[in-house]
Scaffold this motif. Structure first.
Motif, PDB file in Angstrom:
ATOM      1  N   ILE A   1      12.147 -18.180   0.661  1.00 36.21           N
ATOM      2  CA  ILE A   1      12.642 -18.523   1.997  1.00 36.21           C
ATOM      3  C   ILE A   1      14.064 -19.067   1.839  1.00 36.21           C
ATOM      4  N   THR A   2      14.950 -18.706   2.776  1.00 28.05           N
ATOM      5  CA  THR A   2      16.285 -19.297   2.825  1.00 28.05           C
ATOM      6  C   THR A   2      16.346 -20.178   4.064  1.00 28.05           C
TER       7      THR A   2
ATOM      8  N   THR B   1      17.273 -24.495   9.875  1.00 32.00           N
ATOM      9  CA  THR B   1      17.181 -23.164  10.455  1.00 32.00           C
ATOM     10  C   THR B   1      16.565 -22.221   9.436  1.00 32.00           C
ATOM     11  N   VAL B   2      15.463 -21.576   9.841  1.00 36.74           N
ATOM     12  CA  VAL B   2      14.747 -20.613   9.005  1.00 36.74           C
ATOM     13  C   VAL B   2      14.457 -19.401   9.883  1.00 36.74           C
ATOM     14  N   ASN B   3      14.855 -18.217   9.403  1.00 41.24           N
ATOM     15  CA  ASN B   3      14.613 -16.969  10.143  1.00 41.24           C
ATOM     16  C   ASN B   3      15.110 -17.050  11.587  1.00 41.24           C
ATOM     17  N   GLY B   4      16.285 -17.663  11.796  1.00 39.31           N
ATOM     18  CA  GLY B   4      16.881 -17.739  13.128  1.00 39.31           C
ATOM     19  C   GLY B   4      16.291 -18.790  14.039  1.00 39.31           C
ATOM     20  N   GLN B   5      15.295 -19.535  13.579  1.00 40.49           N
ATOM     21  CA  GLN B   5      14.684 -20.585  14.393  1.00 40.49           C
ATOM     22  C   GLN B   5      15.097 -21.944  13.844  1.00 40.49           C
TER      23      GLN B   5
ATOM     24  N   GLN C   1       6.333 -17.658  -1.619  1.00 36.92           N
ATOM     25  CA  GLN C   1       7.193 -16.818  -0.783  1.00 36.92           C
ATOM     26  C   GLN C   1       8.633 -17.351  -0.808  1.00 36.92           C
TER      27      GLN C   1
END
Length: 158
Positions: free
Chosen positions: A49-50, A63-67, A47
């Motif tokens: 992921i940034t 920080t991943v997906n705003g978390q 998958q």
């Protein structure tokens, strides 16, 4: 390398751009596709992921997906500040910049030989071979900034 997050220890091993993360009995493979200016494009178990990463030596904010997660690097340093990690592996004793790399992969080295020079806090730190052997892997290059306990070089004993 071990990272701690809320009393959870995450073991990380690497062979270049591919990392194996182990948490308890679960293993995840992560590949760094692109890394620049604190932004990582990763492939984790297939998958994309940034992640955005910042650090202050022992702590990393990811920080991943705003978390955002705060990771703390466990110390693997021996008492006395030696720059050794595993057998044959040398690590940075403190954050700094690589000023000189005096060897190449495949070079034979003698015990006590200066392998590279770091500059940290206006001091020059010479990293010496703990024993004779052959340079198996260089993890840094001249001008690169390194963090405390970052792998610098691996020496294979003769």
């Amino acid at each position: 390398m071990k990272l701690n997050f809320n009393d959870i220890t995450l073991d990380i091993s690497s062979n270049g751009k591919t990392f194996i993360l182990t948490l308890d009995d679960k293993t995840i493979q992560a590949e760094v596709l692109q890394a620049e200016n604190g932004k990582l494009n990763l492939l984790i178990d297939g998958q994309h992921i940034t992640a955005y990463v910042s650090s202050d030596n022992a702590k990393r904010w990811v920080t991943v997906n705003g978390q955002t997660f705060v990771l703390t690097k466990s110390s693997g340093m021996r008492r006395g500040g030696h720059a050794h990690h595993a057998a044959g592996e040398l690590t940075a004793p403190m954050p700094g910049q690589v000023r000189a790399v005096n060897v190449s992969e495949g070079d034979a080295v003698a015990k006590g030989q200066t392998l590279l020079v770091l500059e940290a806090m206006k001091m020059e730190i010479r990293v010496h071979a703990p024993r004779g052997g052959v340079v198996r892997k260089l993890f840094v290059k001249e001008g690169q900034t390194v963090e405390r306990e970052q792998r610098l070089i691996e020496i294979e004993e003769n």
